[in-house]
Design a protein around this motif. Structure first.
Motif, PDB file in Angstrom:
ATOM      1  N   MET A   1       0.834  -1.172   0.000  1.00 54.78           N
ATOM      2  CA  MET A   1       0.000   0.000   0.000  1.00 54.78           C
ATOM      3  C   MET A   1       0.878   1.234   0.000  1.00 54.78           C
ATOM      4  O   MET A   1       1.891   1.280   0.663  1.00 54.78           O
ATOM      5  CB  MET A   1      -0.900   0.008   1.223  1.00 54.78           C
ATOM      6  CG  MET A   1      -1.885  -1.107   1.211  1.00 54.78           C
ATOM      7  SD  MET A   1      -2.888  -1.063   2.683  1.00 54.78           S
ATOM      8  CE  MET A   1      -3.874  -2.481   2.333  1.00 54.78           C
ATOM      9  N   CYS A   2       0.438   2.218  -0.752  1.00 60.37           N
ATOM     10  CA  CYS A   2       1.189   3.458  -0.911  1.00 60.37           C
ATOM     11  C   CYS A   2       0.329   4.632  -0.455  1.00 60.37           C
ATOM     12  O   CYS A   2      -0.857   4.676  -0.735  1.00 60.37           O
ATOM     13  CB  CYS A   2       1.578   3.656  -2.364  1.00 60.37           C
ATOM     14  SG  CYS A   2       2.527   2.285  -3.033  1.00 60.37           S
ATOM     15  N   ASP A  35      -6.337  -5.676  -5.943  1.00 62.52           N
ATOM     16  CA  ASP A  35      -5.235  -4.992  -6.621  1.00 62.52           C
ATOM     17  C   ASP A  35      -5.331  -3.479  -6.445  1.00 62.52           C
ATOM     18  O   ASP A  35      -4.329  -2.797  -6.302  1.00 62.52           O
ATOM     19  CB  ASP A  35      -5.219  -5.320  -8.113  1.00 62.52           C
ATOM     20  CG  ASP A  35      -4.879  -6.772  -8.396  1.00 62.52           C
ATOM     21  OD1 ASP A  35      -4.215  -7.404  -7.534  1.00 62.52           O
ATOM     22  OD2 ASP A  35      -5.281  -7.274  -9.451  1.00 62.52           O
ATOM     23  N   ASN A  37      -6.340  -1.929  -3.983  1.00 64.02           N
ATOM     24  CA  ASN A  37      -6.086  -1.593  -2.593  1.00 64.02           C
ATOM     25  C   ASN A  37      -4.720  -0.947  -2.378  1.00 64.02           C
ATOM     26  O   ASN A  37      -4.484  -0.319  -1.364  1.00 64.02           O
ATOM     27  CB  ASN A  37      -6.240  -2.850  -1.735  1.00 64.02           C
ATOM     28  CG  ASN A  37      -6.473  -2.530  -0.294  1.00 64.02           C
ATOM     29  OD1 ASN A  37      -7.055  -1.514   0.045  1.00 64.02           O
ATOM     30  ND2 ASN A  37      -5.997  -3.408   0.568  1.00 64.02           N
ATOM     31  N   SER A  38      -3.805  -1.078  -3.328  1.00 70.53           N
ATOM     32  CA  SER A  38      -2.485  -0.467  -3.186  1.00 70.53           C
ATOM     33  C   SER A  38      -2.571   1.050  -3.114  1.00 70.53           C
ATOM     34  O   SER A  38      -1.862   1.684  -2.349  1.00 70.53           O
ATOM     35  CB  SER A  38      -1.583  -0.847  -4.360  1.00 70.53           C
ATOM     36  OG  SER A  38      -1.296  -2.202  -4.335  1.00 70.53           O
ATOM     37  N   PHE A  39      -3.431   1.645  -3.925  1.00 68.35           N
ATOM     38  CA  PHE A  39      -3.539   3.093  -3.986  1.00 68.35           C
ATOM     39  C   PHE A  39      -4.876   3.625  -3.476  1.00 68.35           C
ATOM     40  O   PHE A  39      -5.004   4.813  -3.223  1.00 68.35           O
ATOM     41  CB  PHE A  39      -3.343   3.593  -5.417  1.00 68.35           C
ATOM     42  CG  PHE A  39      -1.931   3.484  -5.894  1.00 68.35           C
ATOM     43  CD1 PHE A  39      -0.956   4.331  -5.416  1.00 68.35           C
ATOM     44  CD2 PHE A  39      -1.577   2.518  -6.814  1.00 68.35           C
ATOM     45  CE1 PHE A  39       0.350   4.239  -5.849  1.00 68.35           C
ATOM     46  CE2 PHE A  39      -0.275   2.407  -7.263  1.00 68.35           C
ATOM     47  CZ  PHE A  39       0.690   3.276  -6.777  1.00 68.35           C
ATOM     48  N   CYS A 125      -3.686   1.446   6.668  1.00 71.15           N
ATOM     49  CA  CYS A 125      -2.978   0.545   5.745  1.00 71.15           C
ATOM     50  C   CYS A 125      -2.638  -0.765   6.455  1.00 71.15           C
ATOM     51  O   CYS A 125      -2.172  -0.754   7.590  1.00 71.15           O
ATOM     52  CB  CYS A 125      -1.686   1.188   5.240  1.00 71.15           C
ATOM     53  SG  CYS A 125      -1.919   2.650   4.238  1.00 71.15           S
ATOM     54  N   GLN A 129       3.927   0.329   2.178  1.00 69.06           N
ATOM     55  CA  GLN A 129       5.168   0.067   1.461  1.00 69.06           C
ATOM     56  C   GLN A 129       5.932   1.330   1.128  1.00 69.06           C
ATOM     57  O   GLN A 129       7.148   1.304   1.040  1.00 69.06           O
ATOM     58  CB  GLN A 129       4.867  -0.706   0.177  1.00 69.06           C
ATOM     59  CG  GLN A 129       4.283  -2.062   0.451  1.00 69.06           C
ATOM     60  CD  GLN A 129       3.877  -2.778  -0.822  1.00 69.06           C
ATOM     61  OE1 GLN A 129       3.884  -2.206  -1.910  1.00 69.06           O
ATOM     62  NE2 GLN A 129       3.502  -4.040  -0.693  1.00 69.06           N
TER      63      GLN A 129
END
Length: 144
Positions: A1-2, A35, A37-39, A125, A129
């Motif tokens: 996550m970013c 997918d 969920n990272s941003f 989060c 990351q």
């Protein structure tokens, strides 16, 4: 996550383009909610169904600008659904492109609020990351 931080006019304008392209990419490749969920923060309904709409996705971002013009434009744009008003820190007077005023005056004025806002976003989060910081760096006049 970013987690993304957009600072100032330039940072928020670049950030707007970033989020626009990120949504287009997810729509084009029809990636899963997992997918995304990272941003993006997804609500529980979209995680289960694997699809999303304007009410189910929020950017993992903090928008900061001491002149509210660009942030207001973003909140009136087609991407307004991506940002939660609690993720924004704005002022009305601005620092007039003067780094010292932005750092010393507004930095001190909003420091605790910024720390709390970023802390809250980080705590949401599962696996942080990285941080993306979008801003510009300008200098003074070149003498010569």
């Amino acid at each position: 996550m970013c987690l993304t931080g957009a600072v100032g006019q330039c940072g928020n304008q670049i950030g707007y383009r970033f989020w626009d392209l990120a949504l287009q990419e997810y729509q084009y490749y029809k990636t899963s909610a997992e997918d995304m969920n990272s941003f993006f923060k997804m609500n529980d309904g979209s995680k289960k169904s694997g699809c999303y709409n304007s009410d189910s996705v929020k950017a993992r971002a903090v928008l900061i600008d001491m002149e509210e013009g660009v942030v207001s434009e973003i909140l009136n744009s087609p991407l307004k659904f991506v940002f939660d008003r609690q993720q924004l820190i704005t002022d009305v007077s601005g620092s007039g492109n003067n780094w010292a005023i932005g750092n010393k005056f507004y930095g001190l004025k909003y420091r605790n609020r910024l720390i709390e806002l970023f802390r809250k976003e980080v705590e949401e989060c599962d696996n942080l990351q990285c941080f993306f910081l979008l801003h510009s760096m300008g200098g003074g006049k070149l003498m010569g």
